[in-house]
Design an enzyme around this catalytic site. Sequence first.
Site, mmCIF file in Angstrom:
data_model
loop_
_atom_site.group_PDB
_atom_site.id
_atom_site.type_symbol
_atom_site.label_atom_id
_atom_site.label_comp_id
_atom_site.label_asym_id
_atom_site.label_seq_id
_atom_site.Cartn_x
_atom_site.Cartn_y
_atom_site.Cartn_z
ATOM 1 N N LYS A 22 0.836 -1.205 0.000
ATOM 2 C CA LYS A 22 0.000 0.000 0.000
ATOM 3 C C LYS A 22 0.872 1.257 0.000
ATOM 4 C CE LYS A 22 -1.369 1.625 4.037
ATOM 5 N NZ LYS A 22 -1.192 2.983 4.553
ATOM 6 N N ASN A 23 1.877 1.297 0.869
ATOM 7 C CA ASN A 23 2.654 2.531 1.024
ATOM 8 C C ASN A 23 3.622 2.790 -0.126
ATOM 9 O OD1 ASN A 23 1.272 3.114 3.300
ATOM 10 N ND2 ASN A 23 2.904 2.530 4.742
ATOM 11 N N ARG A 93 -4.462 10.593 4.888
ATOM 12 C CA ARG A 93 -3.386 11.583 5.011
ATOM 13 C C ARG A 93 -2.456 11.558 3.806
ATOM 14 N NH1 ARG A 93 -1.836 13.526 9.613
ATOM 15 N NH2 ARG A 93 0.210 13.723 8.704
ATOM 16 N N CYS A 117 -3.657 12.441 13.898
ATOM 17 C CA CYS A 117 -4.485 11.235 13.781
ATOM 18 C C CYS A 117 -4.242 10.362 14.989
ATOM 19 C CB CYS A 117 -4.216 10.504 12.474
ATOM 20 S SG CYS A 117 -2.639 9.689 12.456
ATOM 21 N N ARG A 122 1.673 14.281 13.590
ATOM 22 C CA ARG A 122 2.039 14.098 12.187
ATOM 23 C C ARG A 122 2.012 15.377 11.345
ATOM 24 N NH1 ARG A 122 -0.481 8.617 9.954
ATOM 25 N NH2 ARG A 122 1.360 8.721 8.632
ATOM 26 N N ASP A 305 5.279 0.329 11.975
ATOM 27 C CA ASP A 305 4.061 -0.303 11.460
ATOM 28 C C ASP A 305 3.925 -1.770 11.879
ATOM 29 O OD1 ASP A 305 3.336 2.060 10.284
ATOM 30 O OD2 ASP A 305 3.937 1.495 8.260
ATOM 31 N N ILE A 327 9.014 6.429 16.796
ATOM 32 C CA ILE A 327 8.680 7.206 15.593
ATOM 33 C C ILE A 327 7.455 8.096 15.823
ATOM 34 C CG2 ILE A 327 8.112 7.062 13.110
ATOM 35 C CD1 ILE A 327 10.904 5.955 13.727
ATOM 36 N N ARG A 397 -8.428 -0.149 5.000
ATOM 37 C CA ARG A 397 -7.626 0.861 4.316
ATOM 38 C C ARG A 397 -6.319 0.269 3.810
ATOM 39 N NH1 ARG A 397 -6.047 5.424 7.791
ATOM 40 N NH2 ARG A 397 -4.789 5.639 5.931
#
Length: 417
Positions: A22-23, A93, A117, A122, A305, A327, A397
């Site tokens: 996805k990213n 985002r 969020c 962020r 993640d 992070i 998502r």
Amino acid sequence: MDKLRIVGGGKLKGEIRISGAKNSALPAMAACLLTADEVLLTNIPFVADIRTTRRLLVELGVQVEFEDGHAVRAKAERIRSHEAPYELVKTMRASVLALGPLLARTGKARVSLPGGCAIGARPINLHLKGFEKLGARVKTEYGYVEAEGKTLTGATIVFDKITVTGTENLMMAAVLAKGTTTLDNAACEPEVVDLAELLTKMGAKIAGAGTPTITIEGVSKLHGATHAIIPDRIETGTFLIAGAITGGELELTACNPGHLTSVIDKLGEVGVPIETGADTLRVKGGSPLIASDVITREYPGFATDMQAQYMALMTQAKGIAVINENIFENRFMHASELMRMGANIRIEGARAIVAGKVRLTGANVIASDLRASASLVLAGLVAEGETVVDRIYHLDRGYERIEEKLQSVGAQIERVK
Ligand code: EPU
């Protein structure tokens, strides 16, 4: 709103095919704005964020078609609008990734400011500072950020902090700038490298992607390209933990083990042997799990993640595990839900202290973000009785058909409307 109902306790066994990242797919789709030619992207995961990105691109005037076999064909012949509206940015985002390419292609971009969020504040100040360095005028008002600059000029940009989408945004802005841009303290994530590969196929001149210093020599025009998105390393890691936490045996295919070294090493310390093939991973659970501390870091460190999923695993490991989230400042929302299932976790600022092994029991839990949802699903797979995970739109998502993939390896999991 859909929910997931899980009956825990079964061992997972079988094969799961990993989807595209996805990213990586999100910036790749944004990069289609940089050329009037057609770009064909394959191995796209069909998840909600990809559909949102399609809506955004269509809004901007891009023709976007989804094709069988997980492909997206996009053609930005003419850009009709240069604005990413609040309605889209508030659901995703990553819409801020339109800033760089819009600015580079049309000299103008207006994007709603994404607020904080569930995982932190962020800000995007480092993206904006970078655009200013390239000569753009940037202002923020009425909840929108507006960047303008007919001609961008190459510059040296040193990121104060490593930022993944910041690096991607600046890389996309710099490919059409005049002269050479150097991005220092750049993100080294595989998704950044994948974007650089796509841009290079489109005619960009980029060196050093995957290292902290990326050099981009601006070109006057980019052209179409065909590119396959890399496998999703976070989906891969999530299923590795699914195998480990249930004491099962899973073979993951179409993945890239090279992108998961820190996760594989950590699981090894925990007592979960993993066999690595060229594009496969085999996880064999069942041995007692031993608690092991972890600190989240930028790539190649242990990914933030994967932190929530790892926390679920640590509830089943013997001993104390200290998990440091380095992070994001607020990425422990899953902890209180895991505690409702019986986990023994104490949060002290950026540290979570997890004591195991505990007996988890099924409960109604609420997902607060994408990876938190994954963590609750993992806990549900090992908990006694029934777990119902609410607000799984977060999960949708970023995970493609997660319940079907888990069902196929024997999990008792179903989507309820
Ligand atoms: N930061 C700033 N200023 C900026 C940009 C970032 O202070 O201008 C800070 C952030 O607040 C954070 C840190 O820098 O504390 C790192 O943030 P980064 O910019 O790297 O995160 P991102 O680019 O917004 C991407 C992924 C996230 C992933 C992070 C970290 C995408 C679309 N998103 O976000 O993915 O957690 O990098 O690896 O690539 C997810 O998939 O669940 C997810 C949240």
